[in-house]
Design an enzyme around this catalytic site. Structure first.
Site, PDB file in Angstrom:
ATOM      1  N   ARG A  79       0.866  -1.187   0.000  1.00 48.35           N
ATOM      2  CA  ARG A  79       0.000   0.000   0.000  1.00 48.35           C
ATOM      3  C   ARG A  79       0.900   1.233   0.000  1.00 48.35           C
ATOM      4  NH1 ARG A  79      -4.150  -0.305   4.763  1.00 48.35           N
ATOM      5  NH2 ARG A  79      -5.057  -1.983   3.538  1.00 48.35           N
ATOM      6  N   ARG A 148      -2.039   6.422   9.732  1.00 49.10           N
ATOM      7  CA  ARG A 148      -2.080   5.874   8.365  1.00 49.10           C
ATOM      8  C   ARG A 148      -2.207   6.974   7.314  1.00 49.10           C
ATOM      9  NH1 ARG A 148      -4.041   0.513   8.086  1.00 49.10           N
ATOM     10  NH2 ARG A 148      -3.365  -0.650   9.904  1.00 49.10           N
ATOM     11  N   LYS A 211      -4.006   0.726  14.839  1.00 48.86           N
ATOM     12  CA  LYS A 211      -4.003   1.687  13.730  1.00 48.86           C
ATOM     13  C   LYS A 211      -4.655   3.006  14.140  1.00 48.86           C
ATOM     14  CE  LYS A 211      -6.271  -1.211  11.021  1.00 48.86           C
ATOM     15  NZ  LYS A 211      -7.158  -1.871  10.047  1.00 48.86           N
ATOM     16  N   LYS A 213      -6.229   6.652  12.246  1.00 50.00           N
ATOM     17  CA  LYS A 213      -6.564   7.214  10.931  1.00 50.00           C
ATOM     18  C   LYS A 213      -7.011   8.666  11.062  1.00 50.00           C
ATOM     19  CE  LYS A 213      -7.797   2.745   9.022  1.00 50.00           C
ATOM     20  NZ  LYS A 213      -8.827   1.926   8.390  1.00 50.00           N
ATOM     21  N   CYS A 432     -15.013  -3.486  -0.785  1.00 46.13           N
ATOM     22  CA  CYS A 432     -13.634  -3.754  -0.365  1.00 46.13           C
ATOM     23  C   CYS A 432     -13.049  -4.830  -1.284  1.00 46.13           C
ATOM     24  CB  CYS A 432     -13.613  -4.213   1.081  1.00 46.13           C
ATOM     25  SG  CYS A 432     -14.267  -5.881   1.291  1.00 46.13           S
ATOM     26  N   CYS A 438      -7.623 -11.040   0.389  1.00 45.44           N
ATOM     27  CA  CYS A 438      -7.756 -10.668   1.799  1.00 45.44           C
ATOM     28  C   CYS A 438      -7.915 -11.913   2.669  1.00 45.44           C
ATOM     29  CB  CYS A 438      -8.950  -9.743   2.009  1.00 45.44           C
ATOM     30  SG  CYS A 438      -9.120  -9.303   3.751  1.00 45.44           S
ATOM     31  N   CYS A 477     -16.345  -8.803   5.130  1.00 52.12           N
ATOM     32  CA  CYS A 477     -16.354  -9.134   6.564  1.00 52.12           C
ATOM     33  C   CYS A 477     -16.692  -7.878   7.345  1.00 52.12           C
ATOM     34  CB  CYS A 477     -15.010  -9.743   6.985  1.00 52.12           C
ATOM     35  SG  CYS A 477     -13.753  -8.527   7.434  1.00 52.12           S
ATOM     36  N   CYS A 481     -14.016  -2.201   5.612  1.00 52.99           N
ATOM     37  CA  CYS A 481     -13.032  -1.439   4.818  1.00 52.99           C
ATOM     38  C   CYS A 481     -13.663  -0.529   3.754  1.00 52.99           C
ATOM     39  CB  CYS A 481     -12.048  -2.399   4.169  1.00 52.99           C
ATOM     40  SG  CYS A 481     -11.096  -3.323   5.384  1.00 52.99           S
TER      41      CYS A 481
HETATM   42 FE1  SRM Z   1      -9.115  -2.287   5.840  1.00 53.92          FE
HETATM   43  C1  SRM Z   1      -7.725  -4.912   7.418  1.00 53.92           C
HETATM   44  C2  SRM Z   1      -8.147  -3.542   2.903  1.00 53.92           C
HETATM   45  C3  SRM Z   1      -9.817   0.674   4.445  1.00 53.92           C
HETATM   46  C4  SRM Z   1     -10.939  -1.418   8.614  1.00 53.92           C
HETATM   47  N1  SRM Z   1      -8.054  -3.942   5.283  1.00 53.92           N
HETATM   48  C5  SRM Z   1      -7.530  -4.885   6.104  1.00 53.92           C
HETATM   49  C6  SRM Z   1      -6.638  -5.857   5.315  1.00 53.92           C
HETATM   50  C7  SRM Z   1      -5.245  -5.341   5.379  1.00 53.92           C
HETATM   51  C8  SRM Z   1      -6.737  -7.336   5.770  1.00 53.92           C
HETATM   52  C9  SRM Z   1      -5.728  -7.840   6.771  1.00 53.92           C
HETATM   53  O1  SRM Z   1      -5.541  -7.209   7.837  1.00 53.92           O
HETATM   54  O2  SRM Z   1      -5.164  -8.895   6.502  1.00 53.92           O
HETATM   55  C10 SRM Z   1      -7.294  -5.710   3.939  1.00 53.92           C
HETATM   56  C11 SRM Z   1      -6.394  -6.036   2.745  1.00 53.92           C
HETATM   57  C12 SRM Z   1      -7.213  -6.571   1.597  1.00 53.92           C
HETATM   58  C13 SRM Z   1      -6.448  -6.725   0.329  1.00 53.92           C
HETATM   59  O3  SRM Z   1      -6.266  -7.878  -0.123  1.00 53.92           O
HETATM   60  O4  SRM Z   1      -6.042  -5.729  -0.243  1.00 53.92           O
HETATM   61  C14 SRM Z   1      -7.848  -4.312   4.033  1.00 53.92           C
HETATM   62  N2  SRM Z   1      -8.880  -1.552   4.046  1.00 53.92           N
HETATM   63  C15 SRM Z   1      -8.562  -2.245   2.934  1.00 53.92           C
HETATM   64  C16 SRM Z   1      -8.742  -1.416   1.680  1.00 53.92           C
HETATM   65  C17 SRM Z   1      -7.734  -1.717   0.590  1.00 53.92           C
HETATM   66  C18 SRM Z   1     -10.181  -1.621   1.184  1.00 53.92           C
HETATM   67  C19 SRM Z   1     -10.462  -1.143  -0.216  1.00 53.92           C
HETATM   68  O5  SRM Z   1     -11.085  -1.926  -0.913  1.00 53.92           O
HETATM   69  O6  SRM Z   1     -10.126  -0.027  -0.584  1.00 53.92           O
HETATM   70  C20 SRM Z   1      -8.655  -0.002   2.285  1.00 53.92           C
HETATM   71  C21 SRM Z   1      -7.246   0.518   2.325  1.00 53.92           C
HETATM   72  C22 SRM Z   1      -7.208   1.897   2.925  1.00 53.92           C
HETATM   73  C23 SRM Z   1      -5.877   2.563   2.814  1.00 53.92           C
HETATM   74  O7  SRM Z   1      -5.521   2.965   1.717  1.00 53.92           O
HETATM   75  O8  SRM Z   1      -5.235   2.736   3.864  1.00 53.92           O
HETATM   76  C24 SRM Z   1      -9.147  -0.282   3.714  1.00 53.92           C
HETATM   77  N3  SRM Z   1     -10.105  -0.653   6.471  1.00 53.92           N
HETATM   78  C25 SRM Z   1     -10.387   0.427   5.694  1.00 53.92           C
HETATM   79  C26 SRM Z   1     -11.396   1.235   6.308  1.00 53.92           C
HETATM   80  C27 SRM Z   1     -12.014   2.496   5.710  1.00 53.92           C
HETATM   81  C28 SRM Z   1     -11.279   3.735   6.105  1.00 53.92           C
HETATM   82  O9  SRM Z   1     -10.283   3.686   6.824  1.00 53.92           O
HETATM   83  O10 SRM Z   1     -11.727   4.809   5.690  1.00 53.92           O
HETATM   84  C29 SRM Z   1     -11.733   0.617   7.499  1.00 53.92           C
HETATM   85  C30 SRM Z   1     -12.842   1.056   8.475  1.00 53.92           C
HETATM   86  C31 SRM Z   1     -12.456   2.252   9.273  1.00 53.92           C
HETATM   87  C32 SRM Z   1     -11.730   1.841  10.511  1.00 53.92           C
HETATM   88  O11 SRM Z   1     -10.536   1.607  10.460  1.00 53.92           O
HETATM   89  O12 SRM Z   1     -12.392   1.749  11.557  1.00 53.92           O
HETATM   90  C33 SRM Z   1     -10.902  -0.562   7.603  1.00 53.92           C
HETATM   91  N4  SRM Z   1      -9.244  -3.047   7.755  1.00 53.92           N
HETATM   92  C34 SRM Z   1     -10.095  -2.570   8.721  1.00 53.92           C
HETATM   93  C35 SRM Z   1     -10.006  -3.434   9.864  1.00 53.92           C
HETATM   94  C36 SRM Z   1     -10.805  -3.281  11.184  1.00 53.92           C
HETATM   95  C37 SRM Z   1     -10.130  -2.334  12.126  1.00 53.92           C
HETATM   96  C38 SRM Z   1     -10.795  -2.305  13.466  1.00 53.92           C
HETATM   97  O13 SRM Z   1     -10.674  -1.287  14.150  1.00 53.92           O
HETATM   98  O14 SRM Z   1     -11.427  -3.269  13.863  1.00 53.92           O
HETATM   99  C39 SRM Z   1      -9.087  -4.451   9.533  1.00 53.92           C
HETATM  100  C40 SRM Z   1      -8.648  -5.632  10.407  1.00 53.92           C
HETATM  101  C41 SRM Z   1      -7.723  -5.242  11.503  1.00 53.92           C
HETATM  102  O15 SRM Z   1      -7.188  -4.130  11.571  1.00 53.92           O
HETATM  103  O16 SRM Z   1      -7.509  -6.096  12.362  1.00 53.92           O
HETATM  104  C42 SRM Z   1      -8.640  -4.180   8.204  1.00 53.92           C
HETATM  105 FE1  SF4 Z   2     -10.855  -7.878   3.917  1.00 52.27          FE
HETATM  106 FE2  SF4 Z   2     -12.893  -7.553   5.558  1.00 52.27          FE
HETATM  107 FE3  SF4 Z   2     -11.471  -5.447   4.801  1.00 52.27          FE
HETATM  108 FE4  SF4 Z   2     -13.032  -6.620   3.069  1.00 52.27          FE
HETATM  109  S1  SF4 Z   2     -13.718  -5.597   4.948  1.00 52.27           S
HETATM  110  S2  SF4 Z   2     -10.890  -6.035   2.706  1.00 52.27           S
HETATM  111  S3  SF4 Z   2     -12.924  -8.745   3.650  1.00 52.27           S
HETATM  112  S4  SF4 Z   2     -10.719  -7.100   6.023  1.00 52.27           S
END
Ligand code: SRM
Ligand code: SF4
Length: 571
Positions: A79, A148, A211, A213, A432, A438, A477, A481
């Site tokens: 990323r 981030r 994390k 943000k 997502c 993922c 899930c 995201c």
């Molecule tokens: Fe996310 C984890 C993809 C925005 C909440 N996210 C992941 C991972 C890295 C899976 C992992 O931990 O193994 C995913 C990788 C998938 C892949 O194959 O690429 C992933 N997140 C993404 C992206 C690429 C989704 C997309 O389709 O665009 C976004 C990348 C953002 C960036 O450029 O930095 C992405 N993730 C978000 C958002 C939205 C936002 O930030 O505006 C959220 C919800 C907001 C938040 O953080 O509360 C988000 N991602 C999570 C979480 C849950 C965090 C939590 O507090 O519970 C995880 C899992 C974790 O952190 O344990 C996670």
């Molecule tokens: Fe993966 Fe869940 Fe984030 Fe989708 S919402 S990219 S399934 S961690």
């Protein structure tokens, strides 16, 4: 650094990994040099995130490889760090080349305005990082327990104030960067720093509990979904000038199905600051979370839980003590939309920008849809820049009057000139990544979105709502995201083709939706929503959005809403 968290519970394993890592080095270099496997150790897996990298495997191949007794099809996701989502055409071309040479070769625009590469084999990570470095790009702190990628409104030239907001977002991003030289040593072959010469003044050796943000918004557009950020700055314009920011804290969306101790939460308004106080207040918020966040439970470690547990008044007091000044009362603001502008629009300086819809932000070439080739051709002639939007779309920015017909011609040549004429449901939809990369996906998301949209488009067409902007977001899930809990229709994966259906968010991103059906197939969801959509078309009040209609008529009246209206006055 000593944690002030009063607890007797043991720290989670990640804390030990960070402590022992010598500022994010750990066994990364050795693991990456090991050519006997595509995998890395768990310590490296966790530490790589701070370098913007995730170890993944192709989940489509898991069963066959297991049967054949072979290792999983490991690869890495990278990323990029790209504050406010801004990239030059030269950088675009470099990223396009690197994707072809070292990755899947698609590029993915994320919901936080940056690029992801997928499918990078172990031996290709270093050359890819070095190639990005040549183009002045890096992936430092794009993931991990740090600040981030910082979000900002994607169309700066449209309004001169946006330029200032972008500069503040970039300033905070730089300010909050980790100071360790680990990234430079491991990936760019900089000389090793002898132990003890470095420190992390902002983070300390164990960084943050989780994390963190941050984002910036300029009302009336809430394109960055500001209330989902741990730390948000809402620009306040008075007499045509940027007066300062309302600071908001404690937003976050990740949760687990059926676990009430985890929840999506909108940020609270903390108070107002002047523009010169952006970094000072950010540092005070970040270090308060550093010292009081829960390092014993990663499901309870985000800032939203620290604030939910201790209260916003306690939090404000602690932040003011650290910042050395008192926040002013928050000033009024109004958001009206989350939507990206599509098509051509003129900027304040007379240049133009073009908002291009890209489904799920996936940039690749497929038959009849050569998006990657088209954007590369545009990058080759473009003299302005590119802006990645929080809705996974692209803005081609700073376009001169001479360049405009050339860009139109490239899009038309590749049959992409009609992308912006799709239904408003499609133009606003997010998904997502989910399967196959993922590791946390429970259901399909990006790959299922075209089919989901077609089904709902049929219903909307029948109801005469094709041109109504309704937000639909899908995730594989409950981590959220694609920010599904802020969508008017949120589909959150829980098992193959089983989704929790959420309804009732406000279209401007200021009210979360609520659970309507805990586990439905996509066809069930369409069946459930068809009569509601039909009734909405007939019964809605003037200007009433679909989320508001569901909130008023469909969802139980006694359920508690978490909604943001006018800002609460700062104490
Ligand atoms: Fe996310 C984890 C993809 C925005 C909440 N996210 C992941 C991972 C890295 C899976 C992992 O931990 O193994 C995913 C990788 C998938 C892949 O194959 O690429 C992933 N997140 C993404 C992206 C690429 C989704 C997309 O389709 O665009 C976004 C990348 C953002 C960036 O450029 O930095 C992405 N993730 C978000 C958002 C939205 C936002 O930030 O505006 C959220 C919800 C907001 C938040 O953080 O509360 C988000 N991602 C999570 C979480 C849950 C965090 C939590 O507090 O519970 C995880 C899992 C974790 O952190 O344990 C996670
Ligand atoms: Fe993966 Fe869940 Fe984030 Fe989708 S919402 S990219 S399934 S961690």
């Amino acid at each position: 650094m000593s944690s002030e968290t009063a607890t007797t519970k043991p720290l989670v394993a990640n804390e030990g990994i960070k402590t022992a890592s010598h500022l994010l080095r750990g066994p990364i270099a050795a693991d990456m040099a090991d050519t006997s496997t595509g995998a890395v150790s768990e310590d490296t897996n966790q530490l790589l995130k701070f370098h913007g990298l995730y170890s993944q495997d192709d989940r489509d191949q898991r069963i066959a490889l297991k049967k054949a007794g072979q290792e999983k099809a490991y690869s890495f996701m990278l990323r990029v760090r790209l504050p406010g989502g801004k990239a030059t055409p030269a950088q675009w071309i470099v990223l396009d080349n690197l994707a072809n040479q070292f990755a899947s070769p698609s590029l993915r625009l994320t919901t936080r305005q940056t690029f992801q590469f997928h499918g990078i084999l172990k031996g290709n990570v270093k050359p890819l990082v070095q190639g990005m470095h040549q183009a002045l790009l890096d992936s430092i702190a794009a993931c991990g327990d740090v600040n981030r990628n910082v979000m900002a409104p994607p169309n700066p030239e449209q309004d001169p104030i946006l330029e200032q907001v972008y500069a503040d977002a970039r300033g905070w991003s730089e300010f909050a960067l980790p100071k360790t030289r680990a990234y430079h040593e491991i990936w760019l072959d900089d000389e090793l720093v002898a132990g003890g010469e470095e420190n992390e003044p902002l983070y300390g050796p164990t960084y943050l509990p989780r994390k963190f943000k941050a984002g910036f918004a300029l009302p009336p557009r809430n394109d960055v979904d500001i209330f989902s950020q741990d730390l948000g700055y809402i620009a306040i314009v008075e007499d045509g000038k940027l007066a300062g920011y309302n600071v908001i804290v404690g937003g976050g969306l990740g949760m687990n199905h059926g676990n009430a101790e985890t929840f999506a939460r909108l940020a609270d308004v903390l108070g107002f600051i002047t523009p010169d106080q952006v970094n000072a207040i950010g540092a005070a918020v970040l270090t308060t979370q550093r010292d009081f966040g829960d390092r014993t439970n990663r499901k309870h470690a985000r800032l939203k839980y620290t604030i939910a547990d201790r209260g916003i008044d306690w939090f404000r007091g602690e932040v003011e003590r650290r910042a050395g000044f008192t926040l002013q009362p928050a000033r009024p603001f109004t958001f009206t939309t989350i939507e990206d502008p599509h098509g051509w629009h003129q900027n304040a300086d007379g240049t133009w920008f073009y908002g291009l819809h890209i489904l799920s932000g996936r940039i690749k070439d497929v038959d009849g849809w050569p998006m990657k080739t088209a954007l590369r051709e545009i990058a080759e002639i473009h003299t302005g820049d590119f802006r990645l939007t929080p809705s996974q779309n692209l803005t081609i920015s700073g376009v001169t009057a001479e360049e405009k017909p050339k860009i139109d011609a490239i899009l038309a040549k590749h049959g992409l000139d009609k992308e912006n004429e799709r239904s408003r449901l499609r133009l606003n939809a997010l998904s997502c990544v989910a399967l196959p990369t993922c590791g946390l996906a429970l259901a399909e998301s990006e790959r299922a979105l075209p089919d989901i949209l077609e089904k709902f488009e049929t219903v909307l067409d029948d109801a005469g709502l094709r041109d109504d902007a309704i937000s639909l977001r899908v995730t594989g899930c409950p981590n959220g995201c694609a920010r599904p809990y802020l969508a008017e229709i949120g589909l959150v994966g829980r098992a193959p083709n089983k989704y929790a259906l959420f309804l009732g968010a406000r279209y401007d991103g200021t009210r979360l939706n609520r659970l309507f059906a805990p586990s439905v197939t996509i066809d069930d969801a369409v069946t459930l929503l068809t009569p509601i959509i039909k009734r909405y078309a007939l019964e809605r009040q003037p200007g009433e959005g679909f989320g508001d209609y569901c909130d008023r008529t469909v969802l139980p009246a006694d359920a508690t809403l978490h909604s943001v209206g006018t800002p609460a006055p700062a104490a």
